[in-house]
Write a protein that holds these residues in place. Structure first.
Motif, PDB file in Angstrom:
ATOM      1  N   ARG A  64      16.252 -29.229  -9.165  1.00 26.96           N
ATOM      2  CA  ARG A  64      17.169 -29.831  -8.258  1.00 26.96           C
ATOM      3  C   ARG A  64      16.794 -28.918  -6.651  1.00 26.96           C
ATOM      4  NH1 ARG A  64      21.443 -33.250  -8.898  1.00 26.96           N
ATOM      5  NH2 ARG A  64      20.688 -33.737  -6.691  1.00 26.96           N
ATOM      6  N   LEU A  72      23.251 -30.125  -3.154  1.00 29.27           N
ATOM      7  CA  LEU A  72      22.190 -30.775  -3.546  1.00 29.27           C
ATOM      8  C   LEU A  72      21.551 -31.861  -3.016  1.00 29.27           C
ATOM      9  CD1 LEU A  72      23.015 -30.639  -7.681  1.00 29.27           C
ATOM     10  CD2 LEU A  72      21.337 -28.668  -6.171  1.00 29.27           C
ATOM     11  N   ARG A  75      20.155 -37.973  -5.136  1.00 33.10           N
ATOM     12  CA  ARG A  75      18.952 -37.681  -6.091  1.00 33.10           C
ATOM     13  C   ARG A  75      18.631 -40.001  -5.451  1.00 33.10           C
ATOM     14  NH1 ARG A  75      18.671 -36.782 -12.189  1.00 33.10           N
ATOM     15  NH2 ARG A  75      20.505 -34.829 -12.330  1.00 33.10           N
ATOM     16  N   ALA A  80      14.290 -35.461  -4.413  1.00 32.43           N
ATOM     17  CA  ALA A  80      15.563 -34.911  -5.170  1.00 32.43           C
ATOM     18  C   ALA A  80      15.178 -33.971  -6.024  1.00 32.43           C
ATOM     19  CB  ALA A  80      16.589 -35.761  -5.705  1.00 32.43           C
ATOM     20  N   LEU A  81      14.510 -33.891  -6.888  1.00 34.45           N
ATOM     21  CA  LEU A  81      14.136 -33.098  -8.478  1.00 34.45           C
ATOM     22  C   LEU A  81      12.703 -32.669  -8.359  1.00 34.45           C
ATOM     23  CD1 LEU A  81      14.973 -35.654 -10.718  1.00 34.45           C
ATOM     24  CD2 LEU A  81      16.474 -33.975 -10.586  1.00 34.45           C
ATOM     25  N   HIS A 119      18.145 -29.996 -16.522  1.00 33.59           N
ATOM     26  CA  HIS A 119      18.521 -31.250 -17.132  1.00 33.59           C
ATOM     27  C   HIS A 119      17.671 -31.363 -18.137  1.00 33.59           C
ATOM     28  CE1 HIS A 119      20.548 -30.996 -12.895  1.00 33.59           C
ATOM     29  NE2 HIS A 119      21.349 -31.855 -13.600  1.00 33.59           N
TER      30      HIS A 119
END
Length: 149
Positions: A64, A72, A75, A80-81, A119
């Protein structure tokens, strides 16, 4: 049970909301006084657990991106990732060795890393985990589950 980690939206709300954090920490305490509560250091959830003398593990995220305030990236944003496992591994090594992460605005944010979230619900998660593990092992970083006090 070894640890407790609120998931998803509950987790993201609890890091900021003291009332919710208190409810989670009291719930963990009622079920297992020795469970480790995972939370980002310096958050309401971390403070609530510590005030109840629960064991904590300061959590960081391998996949993240972070905002300048240490939160964070939402999303809902396309950034975001992290999708490149080598880049993520480099960032995790820096979090563990320097206590820093580069935020999306380009500045550094201080972090405390005792446990790493990765994740497993995205494509390529297994390869991501393998790449991260291999890099940590090359750096001589010991990988082990947090132990209860």
């Amino acid at each position: 049970m070894n640890h407790v980690k609120p998931h998803g939206a509950l987790y993201n709300m609890a890091v900021r909301d003291r009332e919710l954090s208190d409810a989670i920490a009291h719930g963990v305490l009622a079920v297992d006084t020795h469970a480790i509560l995972f939370a980002p250091a310096g958050t309401e959830l971390f403070r609530a657990a510590r005030e109840l003398r629960l064991q904590t593990a300061a959590e960081v995220f391998a996949d993240r991106n972070y905002n300048a305030d240490g939160s964070l990236v939402s999303r809902t944003r396309p950034d975001a990732l992290l999708h490149d496992p080598a880049t993520a591994a480099e960032r995790v090594v820096r979090m563990l060795t320097e206590g820093k992460i580069r935020a999306v605005d380009g500045g550094d944010v201080s972090v405390t890393a005792e446990t790493i979230c990765l994740h497993g619900d995205k494509p390529g998660a297994v390869e991501f985990a393998r790449t991260l593990r291999a890099r940590l092992e090359r750096e001589g970083i010991v990988i082990a589950a947090p132990e209860k006090n």
